[in-house]
Write an enzyme that holds these catalytic residues in place. Structure first.
Site, PDB file in Angstrom:
ATOM      1  N   GLU A 150       0.813  -1.410   0.156  1.00  0.00           N
ATOM      2  CA  GLU A 150      -0.253   0.025  -0.036  1.00  0.00           C
ATOM      3  C   GLU A 150       0.562   1.244  -0.006  1.00  0.00           C
ATOM      4  OE1 GLU A 150      -4.066  -1.593   2.332  1.00  0.00           O
ATOM      5  OE2 GLU A 150      -2.609  -0.468   3.530  1.00  0.00           O
ATOM      6  N   GLU A 310      -6.654  -7.846  -0.449  1.00  0.00           N
ATOM      7  CA  GLU A 310      -7.051  -7.939   0.822  1.00  0.00           C
ATOM      8  C   GLU A 310      -8.791  -7.294   0.964  1.00  0.00           C
ATOM      9  OE1 GLU A 310      -5.011  -5.369   3.484  1.00  0.00           O
ATOM     10  OE2 GLU A 310      -2.858  -5.838   2.968  1.00  0.00           O
ATOM     11  N   GLU A 358      -4.298  -3.397  15.037  1.00  0.00           N
ATOM     12  CA  GLU A 358      -5.065  -4.078  14.013  1.00  0.00           C
ATOM     13  C   GLU A 358      -5.468  -5.470  14.864  1.00  0.00           C
ATOM     14  OE1 GLU A 358      -3.492  -2.871   9.369  1.00  0.00           O
ATOM     15  OE2 GLU A 358      -2.496  -4.592  10.607  1.00  0.00           O
TER      16      GLU A 358
END
EC number: 3.2.1.23
Length: 680
Positions: A150, A310, A358
């Site tokens: 990313e 994802e 996360e």
């Protein structure tokens, strides 16, 4: 380019076995087998584990991971780990640290914190990628390379300032030419030497931290956006080249993020063997917006299949309200990706982490650690279906006769513009047109400026603010040869340097559109006007609302189809049609309501023989994909209620259930149907 070798839609996701003891690995693999998971992305944030200090590389742990996966029939999406540099590197080589938009130099922390023009970052990242390629080039688990993760994070440091000047000199060659394209005679900004140029941020050209697009010199900021996208791409390409030398037949990718503004993904896609992207809609994101982003990702490489790298199987961790995906929604959204061109279905993450930001992000294996959860059971069901589906949809192409143009430089320039309205958002205007076609169940490709327009009956280019001479020539040729072209207000305003086309808007498109735009009115959200149909034409009738911007246009050969309903320009044209060569060009002079767009585009499609795929409510989505002469109609019900669906392009067997579907049928809540059409 190298291709992903597969016999079915790959199924899996991000996996971090290095965070867990070996007995957990055994349990993970047992559950992977239950769910038919066959691919795992490993090593994404492992730079410091690969390289604990400048002199030492430690790959033994990854040897163990890859061997373990391979022994259990699981292939690897092997990441280079370069999305987060090690703490020791930041301490020893501070040039690697970014300087942000406000001028603050960062310290070590978070991720994507590396300056893309740091010599340190480029040297060490490329070296690591090459060592990984050398070591694992022949490993049986290796299926695809995953570079970094990313990409993002603009920088304004001295490294970037120096390289920006080099980039500018390569683009413009002389300081006089730079001054010309940036219009630096305004506000006394004329440069006499290259080393006087500084990056445009809050310390220089930008005026507000709360409005980061508010810049004094749009041309400078536009070029810096191009430069920063190119800078990050250069980092990717260094790793790509290092890997390609050793594994010419293994595909290389990096995970994109849909409509991520800072990076020109059309340019990036030229250097990717396969596009991959991460799909994270909010709990209330309309399905058409997700569909648009899937189609954009497919369009980056001219219709080639992509990887869904994802998605979450249940919930995300960073949104204000991290709601669960309701039963059936994960399956539905996975098939939505497949419907638009995905050849993989992958999750972040396979097992939930124990700590950090996360730990509450959804996972296939929850913190409880066993398969007796709703989420795992849904994942296992989908894995079984994808195994059953086999290779039928792999590399199938989407059939579309309508293209919607999307362009990153245009996006940057529109929103750097000093007016005419703060409410003008490029993506919103593009997706309005997409939504109208989506609601009519008409197949669409999202295309770039380099796409061959001739394959489409209709090309739509909302808010085409930047029109270069090359752009104009391409559009002119397309319409002259019989194409239907639709554009809107705030189009043809500037060239590729953000310099206004003199002689009247829409600049080089005046002859194609047959109009001249004299003024642009901007009104606040609580004000609006009407589009009053003055020429009975197809399905358009009566009046519609329009908002935000209002061009006052004069016809130069174009036919007036609708006029404004009020204000001092009442009765003046708002919708025009111009015959040019063998084709037709339409101009929509304001931002219309949804009802107008559906009626207008339905009418244009009907004239062109472009038909809807199904008859159903707006809650139902449809696409059509074709492989080896066989067409598949995919139908997805995004509603929690049953919906009646009538296919308009044929009938056939639902490959998921073996049920023949002819005529109308009832789509169950969140239901998915893949019809193998007869006589296709």
């Amino acid at each position: 380019m190298a291709k992903l070798v597969q016999s079915k839609i790959a199924y899996g996701g991000d996996y971090n076995p290095e965070q867990w003891p070996r007995d957990v690995w055994d349990e993970d693999v047992r559950m992977f087998e239950l769910a038919n998971i066959d691919i795992a992305t490993v090593g994404v944030f492992s730079w410091v584990k690969y390289q604990p200090n400048e002199e030492t590389y430690t790959f033994e742990w990854m040897d163990e991971v890859l061997n373990y996966l391979s022994n259990h029939g699981i292939r690897a999406s092997l990441a280079t780990g370069t999305a987060a540099h090690p703490a020791w590197m930041a301490k020893k080589y501070p040039d690697i640290l970014r300087v942000d938009f406000t001028g603050r130099k960062h310290t070590f922390g978070q991720r994507h914190n590396s300056c893309p023009n740091s010599p340190t970052y480029r040297k060490f990242s490329a070296a690591l990628a090459e060592k990984l390629a050398e070591r694992y080039k022949d490993h049986p688990a290796l299926a695809v390379w995953h570079i970094s993760n990313e990409y993002g994070g603009a920088c304004y440091c001295e490294n970037c300032a120096r390289e920006f000047r080099v980039w500018l000199e390569g683009r413009y060659h002389t300081i006089d030419r730079l001054n010309e394209v940036w219009n630096t005679s305004f506000w006394g900004h004329t440069f006499t030497h290259w080393d006087e140029v500084v990056p445009p941020n809050l310390l220089s050209e930008h005026m507000s931290e709360l409005q980061p697009t508010k810049t004094a010199f749009q041309g400078i900021s536009l070029d810096y956006s191009r430069f920063m996208s190119d800078s990050m791409l250069a980092c990717y390409r260094l790793e790509y080249d290092a890997i390609r030398k050793h594994t010419p037949d293994i595909p290389i990718t990096t995970n994109l993020m849909g409509t991520f503004k800072p990076l020109d993904y059309f340019e990036w896609a030229k250097h990717m063997d396969i596009v991959s992207w991460d799909n994270y809609p909010s709990y209330d994101t309309p399905p058409y917006q997700v569909a648009f982003r899937h189609d954009l990702m497919r369009g980056l490489k001219h219709g080639q299949s992509f990887m869904l790298m994802e998605q979450t199987p249940s919930q995300q961790n960073w949104q204000p309200y991290n709601s669960l995906k309701r039963p059936g929604v994960m399956r539905l959204q996975s098939y939505q990706a497949v419907a638009h061109g995905a050849d993989t279905v992958m999750f972040f993450q396979l097992r939930r982490s124990r700590g950090a930001c996360e730990k509450f992000h959804g996972a296939v294996i929850e913190h409880v650690g066993h398969e007796h959860t709703r989420v795992f059971q849904e994942v296992a069901q989908l894995g079984h279906e994808l195994k059953q589906l086999g290779h039928q949809l792999l590399e199938a192409r989407t059939l579309a006769r309508v293209g919607i143009l999307f362009d990153w430089a245009n996006w940057w320039a529109v929103e750097y513009s000093s007016g005419p309205s703060v409410d003008l958002k490029y993506v919103n205007e593009v997706t309005k047109y997409y939504e109208a076609l989506y609601s009519e169940h008409i197949a669409v490709d999202v295309i770039g400026k380099e796409t061959d327009f001739s394959q489409y009956d209709i090309v739509i280019a909302p808010v085409l603010y930047i029109v270069s001479g090359q752009d104009a020539a391409k559009i002119r040729k397309y319409v002259k040869n019989g194409g239907k072209f639709i554009t809107t207000f705030f189009s043809g305003i500037v060239d590729e340097h953000d310099l206004v086309h003199l002689g009247g808007y829409p600049g080089p498109l005046r002859d194609v559109l047959g109009i001249w735009s004299e003024e642009i009115d901007a009104l606040p959200p609580n004000k609006h006007n009407q589009i009053v149909i003055s020429h009975a034409d197809g399905r358009l009738q009566g009046s519609y609302d329009c908002f935000m911007l209002y061009d006052r246009i004069h016809c130069e050969g174009a036919e007036v189809l609708a006029v404004y309903g009020q204000d001092f320009y009442r009765g003046e044209p708002v919708l025009t049609r111009n015959h040019f060569g063998q084709g037709i060009a339409y101009y929509v002079a304001s931002s219309p309501d949804d009802r107008f767009l559906r009626d207008f585009l339905r009418s244009i499609c009907a004239e062109s023989g472009v038909e809807s795929l199904i008859e159903a409510s707006d809650h139902v989505e449809s696409t059509i994909r074709q492989k080896d002469g066989q067409a598949y109609l995919m139908v997805l019900n995004h509603s929690s209620d049953p919906q009646v669906v009538r296919p308009l392009v044929g009938q056939g067997m639902d490959v998921l259930t073996g049920t023949f579907l002819g005529g109308s049928f009832v789509a169950e809540p969140y239901g998915v149907y893949i019809l193998r059409l007869e006589n296709s």
